[in-house]
Design a protein around this motif. Structure first.
Motif, PDB file in Angstrom:
ATOM      1  N   UNK A  53       0.852  -1.187   0.000  1.00  0.00           N
ATOM      2  CA  UNK A  53       0.000   0.000   0.000  1.00  0.00           C
ATOM      3  C   UNK A  53       0.886   1.235   0.000  1.00  0.00           C
ATOM      4  N   UNK A  54       0.754   2.047  -1.025  1.00  0.00           N
ATOM      5  CA  UNK A  54       1.580   3.243  -1.081  1.00  0.00           C
ATOM      6  C   UNK A  54       1.499   3.916  -2.430  1.00  0.00           C
ATOM      7  N   UNK A  55       2.219   5.013  -2.531  1.00  0.00           N
ATOM      8  CA  UNK A  55       2.227   5.859  -3.715  1.00  0.00           C
ATOM      9  C   UNK A  55       3.448   5.514  -4.561  1.00  0.00           C
ATOM     10  N   UNK A  56       3.244   5.240  -5.845  1.00  0.00           N
ATOM     11  CA  UNK A  56       4.365   4.848  -6.702  1.00  0.00           C
ATOM     12  C   UNK A  56       5.399   5.960  -6.847  1.00  0.00           C
ATOM     13  N   UNK A  57       5.041   7.185  -6.466  1.00  0.00           N
ATOM     14  CA  UNK A  57       5.997   8.302  -6.527  1.00  0.00           C
ATOM     15  C   UNK A  57       6.927   8.354  -5.319  1.00  0.00           C
ATOM     16  N   UNK A  58       6.700   7.468  -4.369  1.00  0.00           N
ATOM     17  CA  UNK A  58       7.441   7.486  -3.106  1.00  0.00           C
ATOM     18  C   UNK A  58       8.698   6.621  -3.233  1.00  0.00           C
ATOM     19  N   UNK A  59       9.837   7.263  -3.416  1.00  0.00           N
ATOM     20  CA  UNK A  59      11.088   6.526  -3.600  1.00  0.00           C
ATOM     21  C   UNK A  59      11.418   5.656  -2.397  1.00  0.00           C
ATOM     22  N   UNK A  60      11.138   6.176  -1.196  1.00  0.00           N
ATOM     23  CA  UNK A  60      11.427   5.409   0.020  1.00  0.00           C
ATOM     24  C   UNK A  60      10.613   4.116   0.066  1.00  0.00           C
ATOM     25  N   UNK A  61       9.379   4.172  -0.418  1.00  0.00           N
ATOM     26  CA  UNK A  61       8.558   2.962  -0.447  1.00  0.00           C
ATOM     27  C   UNK A  61       9.222   1.887  -1.298  1.00  0.00           C
ATOM     28  N   UNK A  62       9.717   2.288  -2.452  1.00  0.00           N
ATOM     29  CA  UNK A  62      10.362   1.317  -3.342  1.00  0.00           C
ATOM     30  C   UNK A  62      11.655   0.782  -2.740  1.00  0.00           C
ATOM     31  N   UNK A  63      12.407   1.633  -2.064  1.00  0.00           N
ATOM     32  CA  UNK A  63      13.631   1.156  -1.402  1.00  0.00           C
ATOM     33  C   UNK A  63      13.282   0.126  -0.334  1.00  0.00           C
ATOM     34  N   UNK A  64      12.248   0.407   0.441  1.00  0.00           N
ATOM     35  CA  UNK A  64      11.837  -0.522   1.499  1.00  0.00           C
ATOM     36  C   UNK A  64      11.269  -1.819   0.925  1.00  0.00           C
ATOM     37  N   UNK A  65      10.713  -1.743  -0.282  1.00  0.00           N
ATOM     38  CA  UNK A  65      10.058  -2.913  -0.879  1.00  0.00           C
ATOM     39  C   UNK A  65      11.026  -3.851  -1.578  1.00  0.00           C
ATOM     40  N   UNK A  66      12.295  -3.496  -1.652  1.00  0.00           N
ATOM     41  CA  UNK A  66      13.252  -4.319  -2.400  1.00  0.00           C
ATOM     42  C   UNK A  66      13.230  -5.792  -1.982  1.00  0.00           C
ATOM     43  N   UNK A  67      13.207  -6.124  -0.691  1.00  0.00           N
ATOM     44  CA  UNK A  67      13.152  -7.548  -0.324  1.00  0.00           C
ATOM     45  C   UNK A  67      11.882  -8.236  -0.815  1.00  0.00           C
ATOM     46  N   UNK A  68      10.777  -7.497  -0.847  1.00  0.00           N
ATOM     47  CA  UNK A  68       9.512  -8.063  -1.309  1.00  0.00           C
ATOM     48  C   UNK A  68       9.550  -8.375  -2.796  1.00  0.00           C
ATOM     49  N   UNK A  69      10.345  -7.617  -3.532  1.00  0.00           N
ATOM     50  CA  UNK A  69      10.426  -7.794  -4.982  1.00  0.00           C
ATOM     51  C   UNK A  69      11.443  -8.850  -5.398  1.00  0.00           C
ATOM     52  N   UNK A  70      12.202  -9.345  -4.477  1.00  0.00           N
ATOM     53  CA  UNK A  70      13.202 -10.365  -4.803  1.00  0.00           C
ATOM     54  C   UNK A  70      12.513 -11.569  -5.453  1.00  0.00           C
ATOM     55  N   UNK A  71      13.029 -11.971  -6.585  1.00  0.00           N
ATOM     56  CA  UNK A  71      12.488 -13.140  -7.259  1.00  0.00           C
ATOM     57  C   UNK A  71      11.422 -12.852  -8.289  1.00  0.00           C
ATOM     58  N   UNK A  72      10.995 -11.591  -8.446  1.00  0.00           N
ATOM     59  CA  UNK A  72       9.994 -11.334  -9.481  1.00  0.00           C
ATOM     60  C   UNK A  72      10.621 -11.521 -10.861  1.00  0.00           C
ATOM     61  N   UNK A  73       9.838 -12.042 -11.785  1.00  0.00           N
ATOM     62  CA  UNK A  73      10.335 -12.219 -13.147  1.00  0.00           C
ATOM     63  C   UNK A  73       9.481 -11.483 -14.174  1.00  0.00           C
ATOM     64  N   UNK A  74       8.546 -10.667 -13.694  1.00  0.00           N
ATOM     65  CA  UNK A  74       7.750  -9.842 -14.589  1.00  0.00           C
ATOM     66  C   UNK A  74       7.155  -8.689 -13.808  1.00  0.00           C
ATOM     67  N   UNK A  75       6.804  -7.636 -14.537  1.00  0.00           N
ATOM     68  CA  UNK A  75       6.180  -6.473 -13.899  1.00  0.00           C
ATOM     69  C   UNK A  75       5.250  -5.786 -14.881  1.00  0.00           C
ATOM     70  N   UNK A  76       4.160  -5.250 -14.342  1.00  0.00           N
ATOM     71  CA  UNK A  76       3.233  -4.425 -15.107  1.00  0.00           C
ATOM     72  C   UNK A  76       3.247  -3.038 -14.473  1.00  0.00           C
ATOM     73  N   UNK A  77       3.874  -2.100 -15.151  1.00  0.00           N
ATOM     74  CA  UNK A  77       4.005  -0.723 -14.655  1.00  0.00           C
ATOM     75  C   UNK A  77       2.768   0.019 -15.147  1.00  0.00           C
ATOM     76  N   UNK A  78       1.755   0.069 -14.303  1.00  0.00           N
ATOM     77  CA  UNK A  78       0.430   0.458 -14.763  1.00  0.00           C
ATOM     78  C   UNK A  78      -0.163   1.682 -14.057  1.00  0.00           C
ATOM     79  N   UNK A  79       0.262   1.993 -12.857  1.00  0.00           N
ATOM     80  CA  UNK A  79      -0.375   3.075 -12.103  1.00  0.00           C
ATOM     81  C   UNK A  79      -0.344   4.383 -12.881  1.00  0.00           C
TER      82      UNK A  79
END
Length: 246
Positions: A53-79
C-alpha cells in the motif's frame, strides 16, 4: 510464462484486470501495489498475493520494498492518473500531479523492477496511451507524460537487453476504467446519460471500430507481451486503440 509478477495500480481498471488474468495463466505470486488499501484488501485470487500500500511516486517505499520484490520475473508498470485542460488554462499544480504519477511513478516502478530482475532476467510491460502518440487539444499533461513513458520504455529495453530483461508498452485509446471518472467532461456526461451510454457515445465519435476496450482485453495483450510467445519482442509499443491513431 512469468510466475512472480509485480503490478502497480492493481486495485482497479487495467491493473486489476491484469492481476485477474495472470492469476489464471500460470502465475504463482503477485505483488500488488496501490494507494487504495481497501480495494487492494478486497482482491481475492487463487495465487499467493503480497499487497504493498503506497504511492508509486514514493522513492522510500520502493527502497523498502526491495526484499519483497526479490524473485519477481515480470512487472506491469500500470499506475496512472488522468486529467484534462488547455495549456493556457492548466495550473502548474495540475500539470505536476499528472506528470508525477504517470512519469515519475513509472520511472521508480520500472527502476525497482529492473533492479530486482538484474542477473536473472524478466519481462516488463508499461501502460502507455494512444494519447502519447496522437496529439489532442486539452490533454497536454496526460499526453506528454505518456509520450515520455513510451520513450522511457525504449531506453529501458536497450539497457535491459544485456540482462535479458525485455521492456514493452501497450498504448490503448479509450478503455472503460475508473480513470475516466476524473475527467470532468466524461463525468458530466455520465451524470446526464449514464456511464455506459457515455462510453458508447465517446467511442462512436473517436474510434473507427466504434467501441472502447474492456480492461480484460488489455490484460490479455499484456499477458502476451510478458509470455514466452513474445520472447523476441522488446522496446515495442503495442497500439491497441480501435483505429483511433489512424
Amino acid at each position: 510464462m512469468a510466475t512472480h509478477i509485480l503490478i502497480t495500480g492493481a486495485a482497479s481498471g487495467i491493473g486489476l484486470a491484469c492481476a485477474q488474468h495472470l492469476a489464471t495463466h500460470g502465475t504463482q505470486r503477485l505483488v500488488l501495489v496501490d494507494r487504495d488499501a481497501d480495494a487492494l484488501a478486497r482482491i481475492a485470487l487463487p495465487v499467493s498475493i503480497d499487497r504493498l500500500i503506497g504511492d508509486v511516486r514514493d522513492e522510500a517505499m520502493w527502497d523498502d520494498a526491495a526484499p519483497l520484490l526479490a524473485g519477481i520475473d515480470a512487472a506491469v508498470v500500470n499506475a496512472g492518473v488522468a486529467g484534462a485542460g488547455a495549456i493556457a488554462d492548466l495550473s502548474f499544480a495540475e500539470w505536476q500531479r499528472i506528470v508525477s504519477v504517470n512519469l515519475d511513478g513509472a520511472f521508480l516502478s520500472l527502476r525497482a523492477a529492473m533492479r530486482a530482475m538484474k542477473g536473472s532476467g524478466g519481462a516488463i510491460v508499461a501502460t502507455g496511451s494512444a494519447a502519447g502518440i496522437k496529439p489532442e487539444a486539452g490533454v497536454a499533461a496526460y499526453g506528454a507524460s505518456k509520450a515520455a513513458l513510451l520513450h522511457l520504455v525504449k531506453v529501458a529495453a536497450k539497457e535491459g537487453a544485456p540482462e535479458r530483461i525485455r521492456v514493452n508498452a501497450v498504448a490503448p485509446a479509450g478503455v472503460e476504467t475508473p480513470v475516466w471518472d476524473g475527467v470532468p467532461m466524461f463525468a458530466e456526461r455520465a451524470a446526464q446519460i449514464g456511464r455506459d451510454a457515455a462510453f458508447a457515445e465517446l467511442a462512436a465519435m473517436a474510434t473507427p471500430l466504434g467501441r472502447y476496450a474492456r480492461p480484460a482485453e488489455i490484460a490479455a495483450q499484456v499477458t502476451f507481451l510478458l509470455s514466452d510467445a513474445a520472447a523476441l519482442i522488446t522496446g515495442t509499443t503495442l497500439v491497441c486503440d480501435g483505429g483511433y491513431t489512424l
